[in-house]
Design an enzyme around this catalytic site. Structure first.
Site, PDB file in Angstrom:
ATOM      1  N   LYS A   1       3.746   1.789 -81.822  1.00  0.00           N
ATOM      2  CA  LYS A   1       4.696   1.955 -80.710  1.00  0.00           C
ATOM      3  C   LYS A   1       4.537   0.808 -79.707  1.00  0.00           C
ATOM      4  O   LYS A   1       3.414   0.382 -79.427  1.00  0.00           O
ATOM      5  CB  LYS A   1       4.456   3.294 -79.995  1.00  0.00           C
ATOM      6  CG  LYS A   1       4.995   4.501 -80.782  1.00  0.00           C
ATOM      7  CD  LYS A   1       4.486   5.791 -80.186  1.00  0.00           C
ATOM      8  CE  LYS A   1       5.571   6.595 -79.530  1.00  0.00           C
ATOM      9  NZ  LYS A   1       5.092   7.923 -79.079  1.00  0.00           N
TER      10      LYS A   1
ATOM     11  N   ARG B   1       0.121  15.403 -65.652  1.00  0.00           N
ATOM     12  CA  ARG B   1      -1.038  14.489 -65.590  1.00  0.00           C
ATOM     13  C   ARG B   1      -0.626  13.079 -65.979  1.00  0.00           C
ATOM     14  O   ARG B   1      -1.203  12.096 -65.554  1.00  0.00           O
ATOM     15  CB  ARG B   1      -2.228  15.031 -66.370  1.00  0.00           C
ATOM     16  CG  ARG B   1      -2.092  15.251 -67.877  1.00  0.00           C
ATOM     17  CD  ARG B   1      -1.989  13.983 -68.622  1.00  0.00           C
ATOM     18  NE  ARG B   1      -2.679  13.973 -69.880  1.00  0.00           N
ATOM     19  CZ  ARG B   1      -2.366  13.185 -70.880  1.00  0.00           C
ATOM     20  NH1 ARG B   1      -1.310  12.383 -70.807  1.00  0.00           N
ATOM     21  NH2 ARG B   1      -3.072  13.191 -71.975  1.00  0.00           N
TER      22      ARG B   1
ATOM     23  N   LYS C   1      -7.408  19.567 -75.958  1.00  0.00           N
ATOM     24  CA  LYS C   1      -5.942  19.725 -76.017  1.00  0.00           C
ATOM     25  C   LYS C   1      -5.493  19.400 -77.436  1.00  0.00           C
ATOM     26  O   LYS C   1      -5.939  18.410 -78.029  1.00  0.00           O
ATOM     27  CB  LYS C   1      -5.255  18.795 -75.024  1.00  0.00           C
ATOM     28  CG  LYS C   1      -3.724  18.953 -75.042  1.00  0.00           C
ATOM     29  CD  LYS C   1      -3.062  18.218 -73.888  1.00  0.00           C
ATOM     30  CE  LYS C   1      -2.887  16.754 -74.201  1.00  0.00           C
ATOM     31  NZ  LYS C   1      -2.104  16.052 -73.171  1.00  0.00           N
TER      32      LYS C   1
ATOM     33  N   SER D   1      -1.020   3.072 -70.571  1.00  0.00           N
ATOM     34  CA  SER D   1      -1.496   4.455 -70.609  1.00  0.00           C
ATOM     35  C   SER D   1      -1.328   5.026 -72.013  1.00  0.00           C
ATOM     36  O   SER D   1      -0.231   5.010 -72.570  1.00  0.00           O
ATOM     37  CB  SER D   1      -0.674   5.286 -69.618  1.00  0.00           C
ATOM     38  OG  SER D   1      -0.777   6.655 -69.904  1.00  0.00           O
TER      39      SER D   1
ATOM     40  N   GLN E   1       8.700  12.546 -69.235  1.00  0.00           N
ATOM     41  CA  GLN E   1       7.682  11.730 -68.546  1.00  0.00           C
ATOM     42  C   GLN E   1       8.296  10.937 -67.392  1.00  0.00           C
ATOM     43  O   GLN E   1       7.638  10.689 -66.384  1.00  0.00           O
ATOM     44  CB  GLN E   1       6.962  10.781 -69.525  1.00  0.00           C
ATOM     45  CG  GLN E   1       6.388  11.443 -70.770  1.00  0.00           C
ATOM     46  CD  GLN E   1       5.656  12.743 -70.506  1.00  0.00           C
ATOM     47  OE1 GLN E   1       4.905  12.871 -69.526  1.00  0.00           O
ATOM     48  NE2 GLN E   1       5.869  13.734 -71.358  1.00  0.00           N
TER      49      GLN E   1
HETATM   50  N1  LIG Z   1       0.797   7.845 -72.109  1.00  0.00           N
HETATM   51  C1  LIG Z   1       0.770   9.153 -72.105  1.00  0.00           C
HETATM   52  O1  LIG Z   1      -0.179   9.774 -71.622  1.00  0.00           O
HETATM   53  C2  LIG Z   1       1.928   9.915 -72.665  1.00  0.00           C
HETATM   54  C3  LIG Z   1       2.046  11.291 -72.397  1.00  0.00           C
HETATM   55  C4  LIG Z   1       3.140  11.978 -72.880  1.00  0.00           C
HETATM   56  C5  LIG Z   1       4.088  11.326 -73.648  1.00  0.00           C
HETATM   57  N2  LIG Z   1       3.916   9.992 -73.923  1.00  0.00           N
HETATM   58  C6  LIG Z   1       4.916   9.257 -74.717  1.00  0.00           C
HETATM   59  O2  LIG Z   1       5.980   8.938 -73.842  1.00  0.00           O
HETATM   60  C7  LIG Z   1       7.210   8.847 -74.579  1.00  0.00           C
HETATM   61  C8  LIG Z   1       8.265   9.711 -73.897  1.00  0.00           C
HETATM   62  O3  LIG Z   1       7.858  11.055 -73.851  1.00  0.00           O
HETATM   63  P1  LIG Z   1       8.824  12.163 -73.179  1.00  0.00           P
HETATM   64  O4  LIG Z   1       8.057  13.428 -73.195  1.00  0.00           O
HETATM   65  O5  LIG Z   1       9.372  11.655 -71.905  1.00  0.00           O
HETATM   66  O6  LIG Z   1       9.982  12.207 -74.275  1.00  0.00           O
HETATM   67  P2  LIG Z   1      11.531  12.574 -74.039  1.00  0.00           P
HETATM   68  O7  LIG Z   1      12.111  12.751 -75.407  1.00  0.00           O
HETATM   69  O8  LIG Z   1      11.628  13.683 -73.054  1.00  0.00           O
HETATM   70  O9  LIG Z   1      12.148  11.261 -73.354  1.00  0.00           O
HETATM   71  C9  LIG Z   1      12.251  10.015 -73.983  1.00  0.00           C
HETATM   72  C10 LIG Z   1      13.574   9.397 -73.569  1.00  0.00           C
HETATM   73  O10 LIG Z   1      13.632   8.033 -74.028  1.00  0.00           O
HETATM   74  C11 LIG Z   1      14.989   7.764 -74.407  1.00  0.00           C
HETATM   75  N3  LIG Z   1      14.982   6.589 -75.279  1.00  0.00           N
HETATM   76  C12 LIG Z   1      14.592   6.514 -76.577  1.00  0.00           C
HETATM   77  N4  LIG Z   1      14.688   5.222 -77.012  1.00  0.00           N
HETATM   78  C13 LIG Z   1      15.151   4.494 -75.966  1.00  0.00           C
HETATM   79  C14 LIG Z   1      15.446   3.117 -75.777  1.00  0.00           C
HETATM   80  N5  LIG Z   1      15.295   2.239 -76.761  1.00  0.00           N
HETATM   81  N6  LIG Z   1      15.907   2.717 -74.570  1.00  0.00           N
HETATM   82  C15 LIG Z   1      16.080   3.594 -73.555  1.00  0.00           C
HETATM   83  N7  LIG Z   1      15.809   4.920 -73.674  1.00  0.00           N
HETATM   84  C16 LIG Z   1      15.352   5.362 -74.861  1.00  0.00           C
HETATM   85  C17 LIG Z   1      15.447   9.038 -75.067  1.00  0.00           C
HETATM   86  O11 LIG Z   1      16.873   9.120 -75.093  1.00  0.00           O
HETATM   87  C18 LIG Z   1      14.814  10.099 -74.167  1.00  0.00           C
HETATM   88  O12 LIG Z   1      15.662  10.507 -73.117  1.00  0.00           O
HETATM   89  C19 LIG Z   1       6.848   9.256 -76.007  1.00  0.00           C
HETATM   90  O13 LIG Z   1       6.626   8.089 -76.760  1.00  0.00           O
HETATM   91  C20 LIG Z   1       5.540  10.026 -75.844  1.00  0.00           C
HETATM   92  O14 LIG Z   1       4.757  10.003 -77.017  1.00  0.00           O
HETATM   93  C21 LIG Z   1       2.875   9.288 -73.436  1.00  0.00           C
END
Ligand SMILES: NC(=O)c1ccc[n+]([C@@H]2O[C@H](COP(=O)([O-])OP(=O)(O)OC[C@H]3O[C@@H](n4cnc5c(N)ncnc54)[C@H](O)[C@@H]3O)[C@@H](O)[C@H]2O)c1
Length: 320
Positions: free
Chosen positions: A224, A106, A63, A290, A134
């Protein structure tokens, strides 16, 4: 022998994928042997790219996924992914597919699986910090495992919070409430999932009740973090991959600062699904860190590919 490569666009993946099928495929894969080097990162001016290769059974997969936080201002997803699925026997590229939806499903699936094994069986309430892509699949997956009577969601962006509550309340049976603060969102939750791109602790230890299970999903790159590191003094920590977790997972900053060490990690999610017991007392706090595993991707991509073949979806092209 069929030489063509199946191209599966988002709409094709959408026709096949579901949270139930993804959870089943991912949980089965976690119990198998696989080869999975840690993901590699490439930093670009607006975000980063990650390459995630894996070999599981008859498939080899990679990926190529980007995280571009400013994309949301352009109406684009912050996470965009493309998957190549190869035949392990011949190396032929069987499929090239959208990996964005697969990433979301996933990631939700592993939150549901971790909650199934780590949270108290009697869990009824969920707190969602972040209301993005997510958070949606966390809710879908966790509500498959637990009969949730109350879900609270908080997002910095009020509009996102409102849209989330409106859309997702149709998809669960319990009450979905908007919280006005992170404290209100998490302090009465049996299970918490954090899904923000935060680079500083936003969930304080003092707000977390004894017995809570936390899925720390947002931290997946160096620097992060979402949780107050004090929580790790009392929590049992489970990681998905120790190499990735130390580099960029929720524990990366506390380890860098010397607050905890790798020895404080109680186990991996693979060990947990194979039977390792983590929760000993009702009052234990558990944290699943995760970072996202390539094996989650290949399990889901293989399920999508096999069903696309049966349904005749996608477009076949000769790449070479
Ligand atoms: N662990 C994993 O496998 C995995 C997979 C995908 C994404 N991620 C990570 O998860 C995070 C979210 O991804 P996503 O696709 O949902 O992004 P997204 O942009 O769709 O959603 C993130 C949300 O968090 C909110 N936000 C930002 N800062 C905030 C805070 N301090 N308090 C409250 N809300 C806040 C934003 O307004 C937004 O709505 C990213 O950091 C991404 O890299 C992790």
């Amino acid at each position: 022998m069929e030489r063509g490569t199946l191209i599966l666009a988002r709409k094709d993946v959408e026709e096949i994928i579901s949270i139930d099928k993804t959870m089943k495929a991912v949980e089965a894969a976690l119990k198998q042997e696989f080869e999975m080097p840690p993901k590699i990162y490439l930093t670009s001016p607006k975000g980063d790219f990650r390459a995630m290769p894996v070999h599981l059974g008859k498939y080899v997969e990679i990926k190529w996924v980007s995280v571009y936080p400013e994309n949301k201002n352009k109406g684009l997803p912050t996470v965009i992914a493309t998957i190549i699925l190869n035949d392990a026997a011949t190396s032929l590229p069987l499929a090239v597919m959208d990996g964005t939806l697969i990433t979301n499903y996933r990631t939700g699936a592993i939150g549901g699986i971790a909650s199934k094994y780590l949270a108290r069986k009697s869990s009824k309430s969920l707190g969602l910090v972040g209301a993005g892509a997510q958070a949606r699949t966390q809710l879908l997956a966790i509500s498959r495992v637990f009969d949730l009577s109350e879900v609270r969601v908080y997002d910095l962006d009020e509009k996102k919070r409102e849209t989330f509550a409106r859309e997702m309340s149709q998809r669960i049976s319990g009450n979905l409430l908007e919280a006005n603060s992170i404290r209100e969102c998490v302090s009465e939750a049996d299970i918490v999932s954090t899904t923000t791109p935060s680079r500083e602790p936003i969930v304080l230890d003092e707000w977390i009740q004894d017995g809570t299970h936390i899925n720390a999903i947002g931290a997946d790159a160096k620097g992060k973090e979402e949780l107050d590191p004090k929580v790790f003094r009392r929590a049992k920590i489970v990681v998905d991959d120790i190499r990735q977790a130390v580099h960029g997972g929720e524990i990366n900053v506390p380890i860098e600062k010397g607050i905890i060490t790798e020895r404080d990690v109680a186990g991996t999610i693979m060990e947990v699904v194979k039977g390792k017991k983590i929760r000993e007392r009702r009052g234990d706090v558990t944290v699943f860190c995760s970072t996202g595993l390539a094996v989650q991707d290949v399990a889901t991509a293989a399920m999508v590919y096999e069903e696309a073949l049966k349904k005749g979806l996608g477009k076949r092209i000769e790449l070479f």
